[in-house]
Structures are given as C-alpha cells and as structure tokens.
Scaffold this motif. Structure first.
Motif: not given
Length: 432
Positions: A410-411, A413, A415-420
C-alpha cells in the motif's frame, strides 16, 4: 537459293543475333524459347540456429545447376497463421493454405538484385547469403522491399524464394515453403500498480474482501430480517486429479453482522472464506471436500493456492475492482513471467536456499504455471512429485505465498503513508 522467300519474322530475329538466318518461317514463340536454355534451379532456404524476438537471419542458397542465381533472387513471406487461413483470412474455406497473390499489399516481398553495381547478391552455384528479415537496409546495393517492420516475437513465419531470370535462363520455380519461428518474447519488468494482488488473509476475513467476493460471486442474502434468495453457482475449486476441494453457493444463509442489524451471507461463501483464512502444515489432499470449513491435509499450501486462484481469476474481472491487466504490456497477472532465480535464493528470510535445478525450472514459468503445479501436487494424493525440484511442501507454500503478496503493498513510495489500496511491489516481485 531463293532468298525472296525468307519470312519477315526470320529476318528480324536473325538481325537481332538470335540465330542463323532461317530459310523457312518459324513462329515467334518458338524462336523466343530457343533464346533461353531452361530455368534456374530454385534456391534453398534454412532457418537461423537462434532467432531473435523481432528479427530473423534467414539463409538463402542458390541452386547448384545452371549457374546458381547470378541475377539475384526474391523472397516472399507472411505469418504461418495468415497462410493457414488463406487470402480470405478465414479458416475452413477453399483458399486455406494459399499464399497472398504477388500484388496483394499484405504479402511481404524483398528483391536482391545481382545486376546492381556493388551487389552482393549475384550468387554462384550453391553459394549462400544471410538475410536479416525485419532488419533490411535499402541503402544496400540492389535491395528493395515493401515491408520491413520488426517481426512479432514467438511467431511462426513462412518463406519462399525464386532466382531472377537472365537472358540465358528463365527465373526459377518458387522454393519449397520454409517455416521459422522468432525467439521468445522478452520478459518485461513491472512497476507498482501494474497489478493488485491480495494475501490469503485478505480473502479469508474482513469487510473489504467480503464485499469483493459478494460482488463477484453472489451469495448476498440482503440486510432484511429474513434473507432473500440469491443466486447459486460455483465459487472455487482447487486440487484436481485424485482429490478436489470445491465450494459453491447453497442458498442457505447465516447472519454475519453483529448487533441488531443483519447481513445474510450464503453458507458456501462463508465456508470458503473460513478455509482460505485457515492454515496448518502444508501438504496434499487425502480426500475430497465440498464446502469444507478448513483445508484438511492440504493445510497452508491449500489456503495459499486458493488465494492465488482468486488473484489470477480476478485480475481480469470487471467485478474485481482490480486493474484488469498491465496496460503497458497487455498481460494478465496469470501471464506474468518469473525470472532471475539463481542457486542460493530463498523464498523467505530464513528459508532453505534453492538449488540450481529449482532456479532453472522456475525461470520462464508464468504465475498460472505455478498455480497449475501447486494444484497438481495438492490433488495428487502423494503420487505427484513436488514441482520445480523443491524438497518440501513448505517451500512450495512459500513460493505461492510470495506470488500472492507480489503486488499487495500500500505504501508505494516508502514514506509511511498508504498511497493506494494495493499494487505496491514486494521485494520478491522486484527481484523475480
């Protein structure tokens, strides 16, 4: 001798140096035939020892009689499928197996003149030359062609050729047809988001996977006090051969919603989810199962194989919510190729290193190939050997699990944040 009786035809031919002056009239066609001494022998063609994916270095050899091919030769080609279907493009009709006509723009043609200045195409008896189909160069002396697009990879083409005529000999007959196949299509690397795969745990639990499965397979009994009658049908089958586990909709329902609200789900789907969500020691089936609530002796391997079945099936389904295919290369997840395995690689951090035989067996396999191999082992009741020279069912389980997790991140890139929702490549996917 009465020269006044000589025909105009004979005089004109004699003046052209065709032969001695004749005393009787001879038809023009018979005189013309005397100007040729037959026809050249047809060239012979041979396929390359190794074919590239989009070019083919064909070998053309002149015949051994009548001087070879001093005026050069011409090549014609089309795909084997086109030849099989004939000019009308439809199999099962009268023109099946017939070439396109010489003036049909679909027929690929190339001429190699032996009469041009600086030509390399004036072949002596038995002399050979290599021609790169898909890479012709009209800057070469004597070369002309009507198509030069790269050939399709892993595709059969059919060729024939003839030697050009000279003032002494007529052109040859066409050579025998020669079929050659281009090299295998080169594996294409993938990127985050090309596919969206899900884990065994996802398919076995959670509201997201339930909504997905209800949308794809049915089994939704509604949210009223009493369930509605939904559709019946098959959900999933794994194994095969001697033993199979399969699940189907029953049109009997259980309320899976806690509290006073209702969510009726078909018992067959509930049982399938329970089986996929389970685990246990990886093994093979020793009996059949219908709407089972667990995987029995198949254990974790059966659960992972069931998940991979769904990942392959749903990667092309409009109901899945998954990207339907890798838009860049037009490949469904089941068609994705495995590559770059080497001796000593592992399927998990503390796993046993794989052998060279396993690496060689896996490279070039598709995801669907691995799924078929896992199903064969599961359903074989011990009579089917482990695939890919693996030494334990646990290793096969880890391989299948890695394919389920290959595009589950899910993350994207880091950066610790889910992108998708999913689609990020695992380290295994990036490597293999």
């Amino acid at each position: 001798m009465n020269h006044g009786s000589i025909s105009r035809t004979s005089v004109s031919l004699a003046c052209l140096g065709v032969g001695a002056l004749l005393l009787t009239a001879v038809p023009v066609s018979a005189q013309a035939a005397k100007g040729k001494q037959g026809k050249f022998a047809a060239p012979t063609l041979s396929c390359p020892l190794v074919a590239d994916d989009n070019t083919m270095e064909l070998t053309v050899c002149a015949g051994t009689s009548n001087g070879g091919a001093p005026a050069g030769f011409s090549l014609q080609w089309e795909s084997c499928d086109d030849l099989a279907a004939g000019p009308d493009g439809t199999l099962g009709t009268a023109d099946d197996g017939q070439w396109y006509s010489s003036d049909d723009p679909r027929l690929c043609k190339a001429s190699f003149s032996g009469n041009a200045n600086g030509t390399n195409w004036n072949l002596g008896p038995g002399a050979c030359v290599n021609i790169v189909i898909g890479g012709l160069n009209d800057a070469d002396a004597g070369v002309s062609f009507n198509c030069n697009e790269p050939l399709e990879c892993d595709t059969c083409y059919v060729f024939h050729a003839f030697a050009h005529a000279t003032s002494k000999y007529n052109k040859s007959d066409l050579s025998a047809n020669l079929q050659c196949t281009t090299g295998a299509c080169e594996p294409t690397s993938y990127e985050d988001g090309d596919f969206c795969t899900r884990s065994q745990g996802f398919y076995g639990s959670g509201a997201d996977s339930l909504d997905l499965e209800l949308g794809c397979f049915g089994g939704d009994g509604g949210t009223g006090i009493l369930p509605v009658t939904a559709n019946s049908g098959s959900l999933l089958a794994i194994g095969g051969g001697t033993y199979t586990y399969e699940w189907h909709l029953t049109q009997t329902y259980t309320d899976v919603q806690s509290g006073p609200a209702f969510q009726w789900v078909d018992d067959g789907l509930i049982n399938m989810r329970s089986s996929i969500g389970g685990g246990g020691t990886a093994g093979y089936f020793t009996g059949n199962g219908t709407n089972a609530t667990g995987m029995g002796t198949g254990g974790g391997l059966a659960s992972q194989t069931a998940a991979l079945t769904l990942n392959v099936a749903l990667s092309g389904s409009a109901c899945s919510g998954f990207p339907p295919l890798d838009l860049e290369v037009g490949v469904y997840y089941g068609d994705a190729l495995l590559c770059d395995f080497a001796e000593g690689d592992t399927f998990k951090n503390d796993g046993a290193p794989i052998s060279q035989a396993t690496a060689d067996a896996l490279n070039g396999q598709t995801v669907s190939d691995v799924l078929a191999a896992a199903n064969a082992y599961l359903g074989g009741n011990g009579a089917v050997a482990l695939p890919y020279a693996l030494t334990s069912a646990a290793d096969l389980n880890e391989l299948v699990a890695n394919l389920n997790l290959a595009f589950d991140g899910k993350d994207w890139d880091g950066d610790g944040i889910d992108d998708h929702d999913c689609g990020g490549m695992s380290a295994f996917a990036e490597s293999h």
